[in-house]
Scaffold this active site. Structure first.
Site, short mmCIF file in Angstrom:
data_model
loop_
_atom_site.label_atom_id
_atom_site.label_comp_id
_atom_site.label_asym_id
_atom_site.label_seq_id
_atom_site.Cartn_x
_atom_site.Cartn_y
_atom_site.Cartn_z
N GLY A 237 35.40 41.45 49.98
CA GLY A 237 35.44 40.07 49.50
C GLY A 237 35.07 39.95 48.03
O GLY A 237 35.77 39.30 47.25
N LYS A 238 33.98 40.60 47.64
CA LYS A 238 33.53 40.53 46.24
C LYS A 238 34.40 41.41 45.34
O LYS A 238 34.64 41.08 44.18
CB LYS A 238 32.05 40.93 46.15
CG LYS A 238 31.14 39.98 46.93
CD LYS A 238 29.70 40.43 46.90
CE LYS A 238 28.85 39.60 47.84
NZ LYS A 238 29.11 39.89 49.27
N ASP A 256 32.53 52.83 49.77
CA ASP A 256 31.78 52.49 50.97
C ASP A 256 31.67 53.74 51.84
O ASP A 256 32.48 54.67 51.71
CB ASP A 256 32.48 51.37 51.77
CG ASP A 256 31.48 50.62 52.66
OD1 ASP A 256 30.94 49.60 52.19
OD2 ASP A 256 31.23 51.07 53.79
N CYS A 354 22.30 39.50 51.04
CA CYS A 354 22.41 38.20 51.71
C CYS A 354 21.16 37.98 52.57
O CYS A 354 21.24 37.55 53.71
CB CYS A 354 23.70 38.09 52.53
SG CYS A 354 23.94 39.40 53.74
#
Length: 406
Positions: A237-238, A256, A354
């Site tokens: 997403g980022k 990742d 988050c």
């Protein structure tokens, strides 16, 4: 509201999988929504929202219903009866609801609402830890905010459109949106809806991304033509936002440890028209070492407790364990120490989570800056986002700059 038997059965089946089998709520709901092709959007909405609601308030409802895990099917029906009663929904004349003590349920609710950990439905250890780290006043407000249903926020993909064009296109498709002050590319749906079936989504005009998450790529201060490494990219997403801010110029390396997540990012990048992203799996220390001193910008969107995103992942508070939190804090320190070495002199690093806990956020940054690997960095600024203040997910981000040794 009138309860329909098949929708209630689906919800009960889903809750058994989530509570007793440990299945993830989002995956269970996805499967439930495919259960009956005759269901309309209102039916699917009922199943999804009721399931999430009962997951969110599990502790409160279980205390009121006087049931304990592992739940039997009858226990789940009791939780359902509590949910319906507190929502003011008349219970139908079904055997599952026989002898439901409606008045007693309301009395117990009033009584238990005096105890925060039960009223806001949190495990003891999370409630105690959050109060200790945030203070009672802040945690009282944040606990309540984390139980509110999350809005659907879109990020206009500026590689293909503008926020204004997207707003107009969606309006023509009967999706009413509003801009959010202070958020560059964000649009909020005025009513919850499934936007993934729209042509606008298929054409890559937008992504669904919480407003707080959209601030991270901007915080990284990227520019067209530079080299950026997103070290914990996940499904990206980022990463996609970074590529859009760079106007497809320069290089974004998405890394990742999970190859399947990078495959999903590859698919999303194709739809978004993001051509400057390269995927690399972290299967050893080699991919990291190869990039030492090479990147203009490095994003460490670190693995964390996820306590800031409980509005969209309410089952996480029941899965999270104190031992995991301690392990993840060690991982955060190790990642900061290792991945920061990819920043070249004069380059910038953003550490983000988050989470709402200072021990995962500013305390980790402080620890890093006093360590051997952090002595080359200076603190520039930080942003702490709490749900009760922003109305969006809880987030943290810190911008650090590597000293230019020349």
């Amino acid at each position: 509201m009138r309860l329909h038997r098949n929708l209630c059965f689906a919800t009960v089946d889903g809750l058994l999988l989530i509570f007793n089998e440990g299945n993830y709520a989002d995956k269970v709901v996805q499967q439930l929504l495919k259960r009956d092709k005759r269901w309309g959007s209102r039916d699917r909405g009922f199943v999804a929202e009721t399931t999430y609601d009962i997951v969110r308030w599990k502790r409160l409802y279980a205390e009121i219903a006087n049931v304990k895990e592992p739940f039997s099917r009858d226990d789940i029906w009791r939780l359902f009866a509590v949910w319906a009663t507190l929502k003011g929904i008349k219970l139908p004349d079904w055997k599952y609801f026989e002898n439901t003590p409606t008045r007693k349920i309301k009395g117990r609710f009033d009584e238990l609402s005096q105890i925060r950990k039960i009223k806001e439905s949190f495990p003891d250890w999370i409630d105690e830890l959050a109060e200790k780290e945030l203070g009672e006043t802040v945690w009282n407000k944040e606990a309540a905010a984390l139980n509110e249903q999350a809005d659907v926020i879109l990020r206009a993909n500026t590689l293909k459109t503008t926020k204004e064009k997207l707003k107009s296109e969606l309006f023509d498709l009967d999706f009413d949106t509003e801009e959010i002050k202070g958020y560059l590319d964000a649009l909020k749906l005025k009513e919850r809806a499934n936007v993934f079936t729209t042509e606008a989504f298929k054409k890559g005009w937008f992504e669904v991304q919480d407003a707080s998450s959209q601030l991270v790529a901007e915080f990284l201060d990227v520019k067209p033509g530079i080299k950026v490494v997103d070290t914990c990219a996940g499904a990206g997403g980022k990463t996609l936002h970074i590529a859009a801010l760079m106007e497809n110029k320069g290089q974004v390396i998405a890394m990742d440890i999970y190859e399947n997540k990078l495959r999903e990012l590859k698919r999303r990048a194709k739809r978004a028209g993001a051509h400057n992203i390269e995927m690399r799996t972290i299967d050893s220390t080699k991919p990291i070492k190869k990039l030492y001193d090479k990147a203009d910008r490095v994003l460490i969107d670190a693995p964390c407790s996820g306590l800031g995103v409980l509005r969209r992942n309410p089952d996480a508070k029941w899965k999270l364990e104190a031992s995991f939190l301690e392990r993840i804090k060690t991982t955060q320190r190790e990642i900061l120490s290792s991945y920061s070495r990819m920043v070249k002199p004069g380059g910038k690093l953003v550490y983000a989570t988050c989470s709402i806990l200072p021990s995962e956020n500013q305390e980790q940054v402080k620890h890093f800056l006093t360590s051997e690997s952090g002595k080359e960095f200076t603190f520039v600024k930080e942003k702490k986002i709490l749900s009760h203040e922003s109305g969006f997910d809880g987030f943290y981000m810190a911008l650090l700059e590597r000293k230019n040794t020349k």
